[in-house]
Write a protein that holds these residues in place. Structure first.
Motif, PDB file in Angstrom:
ATOM      1  N   TYR A  99      95.163  27.858 125.234  1.00 36.41           N
ATOM      2  CA  TYR A  99      94.250  27.171 124.314  1.00 36.41           C
ATOM      3  C   TYR A  99      95.018  26.135 123.494  1.00 36.41           C
ATOM      4  N   ASN A 100      94.659  24.857 123.670  1.00 39.45           N
ATOM      5  CA  ASN A 100      95.383  23.762 123.027  1.00 39.45           C
ATOM      6  C   ASN A 100      94.525  23.078 121.967  1.00 39.45           C
ATOM      7  N   CYS A 101      95.150  22.757 120.840  1.00 37.47           N
ATOM      8  CA  CYS A 101      94.471  22.010 119.785  1.00 37.47           C
ATOM      9  C   CYS A 101      94.264  20.574 120.257  1.00 37.47           C
ATOM     10  N   ALA A 102      93.030  20.093 120.165  1.00 35.32           N
ATOM     11  CA  ALA A 102      92.720  18.740 120.632  1.00 35.32           C
ATOM     12  C   ALA A 102      93.332  17.667 119.738  1.00 35.32           C
ATOM     13  N   THR A 103      93.710  18.031 118.505  1.00 37.72           N
ATOM     14  CA  THR A 103      94.249  17.049 117.563  1.00 37.72           C
ATOM     15  C   THR A 103      95.762  16.898 117.669  1.00 37.72           C
ATOM     16  N   GLY A 105      97.821  19.166 119.777  1.00 37.60           N
ATOM     17  CA  GLY A 105      98.370  19.684 121.023  1.00 37.60           C
ATOM     18  C   GLY A 105      99.021  21.044 120.924  1.00 37.60           C
ATOM     19  N   GLN A 118      92.464  24.599 114.104  1.00 33.94           N
ATOM     20  CA  GLN A 118      91.816  23.287 114.143  1.00 33.94           C
ATOM     21  C   GLN A 118      91.188  22.919 112.799  1.00 33.94           C
TER      22      GLN A 118
END
Length: 243
Positions: A99-103, A105, A118
């Motif tokens: 699971y990666n943070c879209a902001t 990484g 997040q």
């Protein structure tokens, strides 16, 4: 409440859901400001309450059954009350963090932890917060608030160590305890670059390094400052006991 062609999401905390129904339930339970009646567990000695009757049935089946079903981890033997808890536990035995943070990484093994992270990227004025009803402390997740109330204001120790008789207040403190007291490979030691402090855990080293900087978490009541929110939370009990 917003939705797109793929999945609906919460306007307040930006959590994504598979259906509009689950999104509506999430908003009603997590973000509603209305006082709602709760259903108490009727099992003797149990003080838990729930918003929905079906949750009581699930609770009784899991916690009060004579022969409860348990889901063991095949890697360490630890047992869990639900399959979901087991699935969240499995990544702790691997380096996989899907699971990666879209902001930024940053990667997480657990989706819930990624969602909580997040929220730290939101403007402070727009961040959804859960407020403690005993002290002024606030949290970015209802789970964090629950841990705070149990550990600080109720002095509960619900997380037993599987290697000794010690009980800890949160999963994080249990992890730190096991990492320090029952570490398997004592060659994996980490040192502070400013003093002689050493630890087997990166988290412990990070908390120690904060003490080389000025304390910045100020008590709402007496203005005393602390190095971490955890220390500040424990300090609050002094004022709540006095009042």
């Amino acid at each position: 409440m917003s939705s797109n062609d793929k999945q609906p999401s919460c306007d307040t905390c930006h959590q994504v859901f598979f259906t509009l129904g689950t999104l509506r339930r999430h908003i009603a339970v997590i973000h509603s400001t209305m006082e709602r009646p709760r259903f108490p567990c009727s099992f003797p000695g149990c003080s838990k309450t729930y918003l929905y009757k079906r949750h009581i049935l699930e609770h009784v089946k899991i916690d009060h059954a004579k022969n409860p079903v348990r889901f063991p981890c095949t890697l360490c033997g630890k047992e869990f009350k639900t399959r979901t808890e087991l699935e969240r536990h499995i990544p702790t035995h691997t380096t996989e963090k899907p699971y990666n943070c879209a902001t930024c990484g940053r990667s997480y093994a657990n989706r819930g932890n990624m969602i909580s992270h997040q929220k730290t990227h939101l403007e402070k004025s727009t961040r959804p917060v859960s407020k403690c009803h005993v002290c002024p402390q606030t949290f970015l997740s209802s789970r964090g608030l629950q841990y705070h109330i149990r550990a600080v204001h109720e002095s509960r120790r619900d997380h037993p160590c599987e290697f000794c008789d010690k009980r800890l207040s949160t999963p994080a403190s249990l992890k730190r305890h096991v990492g320090v007291m029952h570490v398997m490979n004592k060659g994996l030691i980490r040192s502070c670059d400013k003093c002689e402090y050493k630890s087997y855990l990166i988290d412990n080293l990070a908390r120690h390094r904060m003490r080389h900087n000025p304390a910045r978490h100020e008590c709402y009541f007496c203005r005393k400052k602390f190095f971490s929110f955890g220390e500040l939370g424990k300090h609050f009990s002094v004022h709540t006991l006095e009042s």
